[in-house]
Enzyme design. Structure first.
Site, PDB file in Angstrom:
ATOM      1  N   PRO A 138       0.787  -1.229   0.000  1.00 46.35           N
ATOM      2  CG  PRO A 138      -0.859  -1.549   1.613  1.00 46.35           C
ATOM      3  CD  PRO A 138       0.384  -2.158   1.055  1.00 46.35           C
ATOM      4  CG  ASN A 139      -0.444   4.299   1.147  1.00 43.63           C
ATOM      5  OD1 ASN A 139      -1.373   4.818   0.525  1.00 43.63           O
ATOM      6  ND2 ASN A 139      -0.602   3.745   2.335  1.00 43.63           N
ATOM      7  NE  ARG A 144       3.729   6.742   1.876  1.00 46.83           N
ATOM      8  CZ  ARG A 144       3.961   5.510   2.284  1.00 46.83           C
ATOM      9  NH1 ARG A 144       4.503   4.641   1.465  1.00 46.83           N
ATOM     10  NH2 ARG A 144       3.663   5.139   3.499  1.00 46.83           N
ATOM     11  CE1 TYR A 150       8.673   5.413   3.577  1.00 48.32           C
ATOM     12  CE2 TYR A 150       6.991   7.131   3.456  1.00 48.32           C
ATOM     13  CZ  TYR A 150       7.507   5.995   4.059  1.00 48.32           C
ATOM     14  OH  TYR A 150       6.864   5.434   5.130  1.00 48.32           O
ATOM     15  CG  ASN A 194       8.530  -1.541   0.765  1.00 53.60           C
ATOM     16  OD1 ASN A 194       7.924  -1.666   1.835  1.00 53.60           O
ATOM     17  ND2 ASN A 194       9.079  -0.391   0.393  1.00 53.60           N
ATOM     18  CB  ALA A 235       1.099   0.308   6.487  1.00 46.70           C
ATOM     19  CG  HIS A 249       4.433  -1.851  10.488  1.00 43.98           C
ATOM     20  ND1 HIS A 249       5.771  -2.111  10.690  1.00 43.98           N
ATOM     21  CD2 HIS A 249       4.392  -0.871   9.540  1.00 43.98           C
ATOM     22  CE1 HIS A 249       6.498  -1.311   9.917  1.00 43.98           C
ATOM     23  NE2 HIS A 249       5.681  -0.552   9.205  1.00 43.98           N
ATOM     24  CG  ASP A 276      -0.828 -16.935   8.633  1.00 40.41           C
ATOM     25  OD1 ASP A 276       0.156 -16.917   9.398  1.00 40.41           O
ATOM     26  OD2 ASP A 276      -2.010 -16.949   9.037  1.00 40.41           O
ATOM     27  CD  GLU A 300      10.517  -7.048   6.813  1.00 35.26           C
ATOM     28  OE1 GLU A 300      10.736  -8.131   7.395  1.00 35.26           O
ATOM     29  OE2 GLU A 300      10.140  -6.025   7.391  1.00 35.26           O
ATOM     30  CG  HIS A 324      10.833  -1.844   5.265  1.00 30.41           C
ATOM     31  ND1 HIS A 324       9.466  -1.883   5.075  1.00 30.41           N
ATOM     32  CD2 HIS A 324      11.152  -2.972   5.926  1.00 30.41           C
ATOM     33  CE1 HIS A 324       8.992  -3.002   5.618  1.00 30.41           C
ATOM     34  NE2 HIS A 324       9.999  -3.675   6.134  1.00 30.41           N
ATOM     35  CG  LEU A 325      11.810   3.041  -0.176  1.00 29.60           C
ATOM     36  CD1 LEU A 325      10.452   3.638  -0.467  1.00 29.60           C
ATOM     37  CD2 LEU A 325      12.820   3.437  -1.224  1.00 29.60           C
ATOM     38  CB  SER A 326      12.068   4.722   6.017  1.00 36.70           C
ATOM     39  OG  SER A 326      11.014   3.827   6.379  1.00 36.70           O
ATOM     40  NE  ARG A 382       9.420   6.363   9.220  1.00 37.80           N
ATOM     41  CZ  ARG A 382       8.511   6.173   8.244  1.00 37.80           C
ATOM     42  NH1 ARG A 382       8.661   5.171   7.395  1.00 37.80           N
ATOM     43  NH2 ARG A 382       7.474   6.973   8.141  1.00 37.80           N
ATOM     44  NE  ARG A 393       6.079   4.752  10.160  1.00 36.71           N
ATOM     45  CZ  ARG A 393       5.025   4.785   9.322  1.00 36.71           C
ATOM     46  NH1 ARG A 393       4.777   3.776   8.520  1.00 36.71           N
ATOM     47  NH2 ARG A 393       4.247   5.843   9.288  1.00 36.71           N
TER      48      ARG A 393
HETATM   49  C1  DQA Z   1       7.956   1.404   4.294  1.00 38.74           C
HETATM   50  C2  DQA Z   1       7.881   1.610   5.813  1.00 38.74           C
HETATM   51  C3  DQA Z   1       6.473   1.359   6.326  1.00 38.74           C
HETATM   52  O1  DQA Z   1       6.416   1.576   7.726  1.00 38.74           O
HETATM   53  C4  DQA Z   1       5.476   2.281   5.661  1.00 38.74           C
HETATM   54  O2  DQA Z   1       4.181   1.992   6.079  1.00 38.74           O
HETATM   55  C5  DQA Z   1       5.584   2.261   4.175  1.00 38.74           C
HETATM   56  C6  DQA Z   1       6.917   2.251   3.569  1.00 38.74           C
HETATM   57  C7  DQA Z   1       9.332   1.794   3.732  1.00 38.74           C
HETATM   58  O3  DQA Z   1       9.610   1.407   2.591  1.00 38.74           O
HETATM   59  O4  DQA Z   1      10.107   2.480   4.390  1.00 38.74           O
HETATM   60  O5  DQA Z   1       4.599   2.327   3.465  1.00 38.74           O
HETATM   61  O6  DQA Z   1       7.729   0.038   4.017  1.00 38.74           O
END
Ligand code: DQA
Length: 158
Positions: free
Chosen positions: A19-20, A27, A32, A84, A87, A90, A97, A108, A110-112, A117, A121
């Site tokens: 998502p997102n 964003r 990011y 990635n 959210a 979390h 599963d 797994e 993540h950018l951040s 944070r 998270r």
């Molecule tokens: C994220 C970190 C997540 O906490 C957040 O909800 C994202 C982006 C990252 O790539 O840093 O949507 O996965």
């Protein structure tokens, strides 16, 4: 691992974004960055091609079920998944599963750096069922994950 007709091993990688992440570029750029998901995917495509990856496919979805189905359908089709989960990382037990149910290794990413944070998270509920986690390096998190997947596939085929 699949082999083609010459017995050469075929490398297939699936890149999943949750998502997102379709909003990357606009964003929260202070967190990011300004790179778009299309730019990230293109970077990965070029690098994968140079490294002799046969297939690299990309899916972004804002829907948990679409990601669950993509993971389920990866069985036998891909050698690695780069994920990635946004959210969903979390709180999605369904995603966790699915990862646990399917014998395709997942990295797994993540950018951040999710560990520096907000408190919520810092917990990844998928972390216990993935091969490993890379976070905090922006687009380089994706590149590092791709490079590791390629190295692992090569190692497994020796
Ligand atoms: C994220 C970190 C997540 O906490 C957040 O909800 C994202 C982006 C990252 O790539 O840093 O949507 O996965």
């Amino acid at each position: 691992m699949q082999s083609d007709t010459d017995g050469v091993n075929v490398k297939r990688i699936l890149v999943l974004n949750g998502p997102n992440l379709n909003l990357l570029g606009t964003r929260e750029p202070e967190i990011y960055g300004r790179i778009t998901l299309d730019d990230i995917n293109e970077t990965l495509r070029v690098r994968a091609h140079e490294a002799g990856v046969d297939t690299i496919d990309f899916l972004q979805s804002n829907f948990e079920g679409a990601l669950v189905e993509a993971i389920q359908n990866a069985r036998g089709r891909y050698d690695f998944i780069l994920l990635n989960a946004g959210a969903l990382t979390h709180y999605s037990i369904a995603l966790r599963d699915a990862i646990a149910a399917v014998p395709v290794p997942v990295i797994e990413l993540h950018l951040s750096n999710i560990h520096r944070r907000e408190e919520f998270r810092r917990t990844s509920i998928i972390a216990p069922v993935v091969m490993g986690q890379i976070c905090g390096f922006g687009v380089d998190s994706y590149i590092a994950a791709l490079d590791i997947a390629i190295r692992r596939i090569q190692k497994d085929t020796k």
